[in-house]
Design a protein around this motif. Structure first.
Motif, PDB file in Angstrom:
ATOM      1  N   MET A   1      -8.177   8.742   2.108  1.00  0.00           N
ATOM      2  CA  MET A   1      -8.445   7.368   1.636  1.00  0.00           C
ATOM      3  C   MET A   1      -7.937   6.408   2.704  1.00  0.00           C
ATOM      4  O   MET A   1      -6.733   6.369   2.964  1.00  0.00           O
ATOM      5  CB  MET A   1      -7.698   7.087   0.334  1.00  0.00           C
ATOM      6  N   TYR A   2      -8.856   5.663   3.310  1.00  0.00           N
ATOM      7  CA  TYR A   2      -8.464   4.744   4.378  1.00  0.00           C
ATOM      8  C   TYR A   2      -8.476   3.277   3.919  1.00  0.00           C
ATOM      9  O   TYR A   2      -7.952   2.409   4.620  1.00  0.00           O
ATOM     10  CB  TYR A   2      -9.382   4.906   5.595  1.00  0.00           C
ATOM     11  N   GLY A   3      -9.131   3.004   2.791  1.00  0.00           N
ATOM     12  CA  GLY A   3      -9.127   1.634   2.281  1.00  0.00           C
ATOM     13  C   GLY A   3     -10.078   0.698   2.993  1.00  0.00           C
ATOM     14  O   GLY A   3      -9.951  -0.523   2.890  1.00  0.00           O
TER      15      GLY A   3
ATOM     16  N   LEU B   1       0.853  -1.185   0.000  1.00  0.00           N
ATOM     17  CA  LEU B   1       0.000   0.000   0.000  1.00  0.00           C
ATOM     18  C   LEU B   1       0.889   1.235   0.000  1.00  0.00           C
ATOM     19  O   LEU B   1       1.915   1.255   0.676  1.00  0.00           O
ATOM     20  CB  LEU B   1      -0.885  -0.010   1.257  1.00  0.00           C
TER      21      LEU B   1
ATOM     22  N   ASN C   1      -6.141  -4.176   4.346  1.00  0.00           N
ATOM     23  CA  ASN C   1      -5.592  -3.512   5.536  1.00  0.00           C
ATOM     24  C   ASN C   1      -5.365  -4.517   6.671  1.00  0.00           C
ATOM     25  O   ASN C   1      -4.362  -4.430   7.387  1.00  0.00           O
ATOM     26  CB  ASN C   1      -6.543  -2.420   6.035  1.00  0.00           C
TER      27      ASN C   1
ATOM     28  N   LEU D   1      -4.037   2.697  -2.631  1.00  0.00           N
ATOM     29  CA  LEU D   1      -3.598   4.061  -2.354  1.00  0.00           C
ATOM     30  C   LEU D   1      -4.254   4.521  -1.052  1.00  0.00           C
ATOM     31  O   LEU D   1      -5.447   4.299  -0.847  1.00  0.00           O
ATOM     32  CB  LEU D   1      -4.030   4.974  -3.510  1.00  0.00           C
ATOM     33  N   ARG D   2      -3.466   5.138  -0.184  1.00  0.00           N
ATOM     34  CA  ARG D   2      -3.984   5.645   1.082  1.00  0.00           C
ATOM     35  C   ARG D   2      -3.622   7.109   1.229  1.00  0.00           C
ATOM     36  O   ARG D   2      -2.558   7.541   0.764  1.00  0.00           O
ATOM     37  CB  ARG D   2      -3.386   4.869   2.272  1.00  0.00           C
ATOM     38  N   MET D   3      -4.494   7.885   1.884  1.00  0.00           N
ATOM     39  CA  MET D   3      -4.217   9.292   2.198  1.00  0.00           C
ATOM     40  C   MET D   3      -4.743   9.578   3.591  1.00  0.00           C
ATOM     41  O   MET D   3      -5.951   9.475   3.816  1.00  0.00           O
ATOM     42  CB  MET D   3      -4.941  10.213   1.198  1.00  0.00           C
ATOM     43  N   TYR D   4      -3.829   9.907   4.520  1.00  0.00           N
ATOM     44  CA  TYR D   4      -4.240  10.159   5.902  1.00  0.00           C
ATOM     45  C   TYR D   4      -4.231  11.644   6.266  1.00  0.00           C
ATOM     46  O   TYR D   4      -4.761  12.036   7.301  1.00  0.00           O
ATOM     47  CB  TYR D   4      -3.343   9.389   6.878  1.00  0.00           C
TER      48      TYR D   4
END
Lengths: 255, 255
Positions: B181-183, A154, B93, A179-182
């Motif tokens: 985006m946390y998935g 990821l 995840n 794809l992750r965005m925190y």
């Protein structure tokens, strides 16, 4: 000598975190800096002032580069002890989510990454370490993450880079498992340090990168500018933090 | 009658969560379903089998639609009690992060959203509620989130919709304060329920949406297909869950 400084700074960041969690639920003022999505609160400023004052006591003669500008301004050299301070990383998350933000401190000695601290505030989890002495999460030693490849991993890539198609990064996201965005460099850096992400790519200012770089390099991760050069400690850089394998996979796509 | 069912299902999902957290640190098998980024583990399957068996005891005569297919196959009508089950939401995840996944259950009675449960597994936080009776986080009643606008709020939009520019959604992300985006639909749904996000937009299968819809509607949030229609409970839908204000702001951009 850095052992004594290290112990004092661990105590400092834990204290600042407890103050921050308490202040989060009290009234505070929010102001826009450059834009409606670039916020600063009175808590950022209180934290920074307190941290800078304490660092001058803990490490006399040090110089400080801190986000809101209470430290030494216009640092142009890295000689001696330079602290780089982010009093709240992910202020927008702090304000809107009451979660997903961090506090970051780093010591560079004559330009050398030396001590790094990232506090995952709400989870009270401090990622800290020093060059040659390993990385810890609170008291527990961290193992270097497995060098997983891009395809099975990821990635976190900051949204402006995806939305504006910078350096072919949407293709990097496509090639990854997800794809992750925190919205917080602290949280995303922790993702790579802990092996939850194989890469993090973002445009980072000095205080967004300084602590994570100490810890990532100590764990054998790659930290570099997207063009392959070493990031400049005092400037903003488009930076990649990744496993060796993911870094190689990404270089094939970004060119 | 649903009160007794509700109490039993709260106990069930808490038990399954403890099993899941224990199993996460033991060996389990991972297989690819449709693709390298669409995984299923033996833990998903064990959870689903256990949940389905217990639901048949708790709510005799019910029918079950569950992700991995152990429940009643080919449900074509919504008459009577229909449970919709996601035994692990965010399996990627679960495998790669050991965090950021959920368990979701919902009861629809003659097609009516009736009971909903979303377990934030690692934080042991159960979001649950029933139509007309409010929403709770563990024992604490939730207030409806403030109807914040898009410009001042954070949005979660799933990456395929951004990367393929579906329905002008990159422009929605640009208009918001930030993109996240946390998935995991569970985590993103919780974001909107708790007010941490003003909107969540994703292509959702029945078990991704069923529980969140019960809770979101009970809190006065908007749940609709992106084209404005009511989502079909038994199909996949491109869904928006949002505050009233953010929903209106988004409609102006997606057209």
């Amino acid at each position: 000598m850095t052992e004594k400084i290290d112990a004092a700074v661990i105590k400092l960041i834990q204290d600042v975190n407890e103050m921050t969690l308490k202040r989060m639920n009290e009234p505070y003022h929010v102001a826009e800096k450059t834009n409606y999505n670039d916020l600063v609160t009175t808590v950022d400023k209180e934290n920074e002032r307190f941290i800078d004052q304490q660092l001058e006591i803990i490490d006399p003669g040090c110089r400080i580069l801190s986000e809101e500008g209470f430290g030494t301004h216009n640092l142009t050299s890295l000689s001696g002890h330079v602290w780089i301070v982010d009093p709240i990383d992910g202020t927008l998350n702090f304000v809107r989510q009451h979660d997903n933000f961090g506090i970051m401190l780093a010591l560079y000695v004559d330009g050398q990454p030396t001590l790094g601290y990232i506090m995952d505030c709400v989870n009270r989890r401090l990622y800290h370490g020093s060059r040659g002495q390993g990385v810890y999460v609170n008291e527990k030693r961290s193992e270097p993450p497995v060098s997983l490849d891009l395809h099975h991993g990821l990635v976190a890539i900051s949204s402006p880079l995806i939305l504006s198609n910078v350096h072919n990064l949407p293709a990097v996201a496509q090639a990854a498992s997800g794809l992750r965005m925190y919205g917080s460099a602290a949280k995303e850096m922790i993702g790579v340090l802990s092996g939850e992400l194989v890469a993090y790519i973002s445009h980072l200012r000095p205080w967004d990168l300084a602590a994570g770089r100490v810890l990532a390099e100590e764990l054998g991760l790659v930290v570099k500018s997207i063009d392959g050069t070493t990031p400049d400690v005092l400037s903003s850089n488009l930076v990649l933090v990744a496993t060796t394998q993911a870094s190689e996979d990404i270089a094939k796509i970004t060119g």
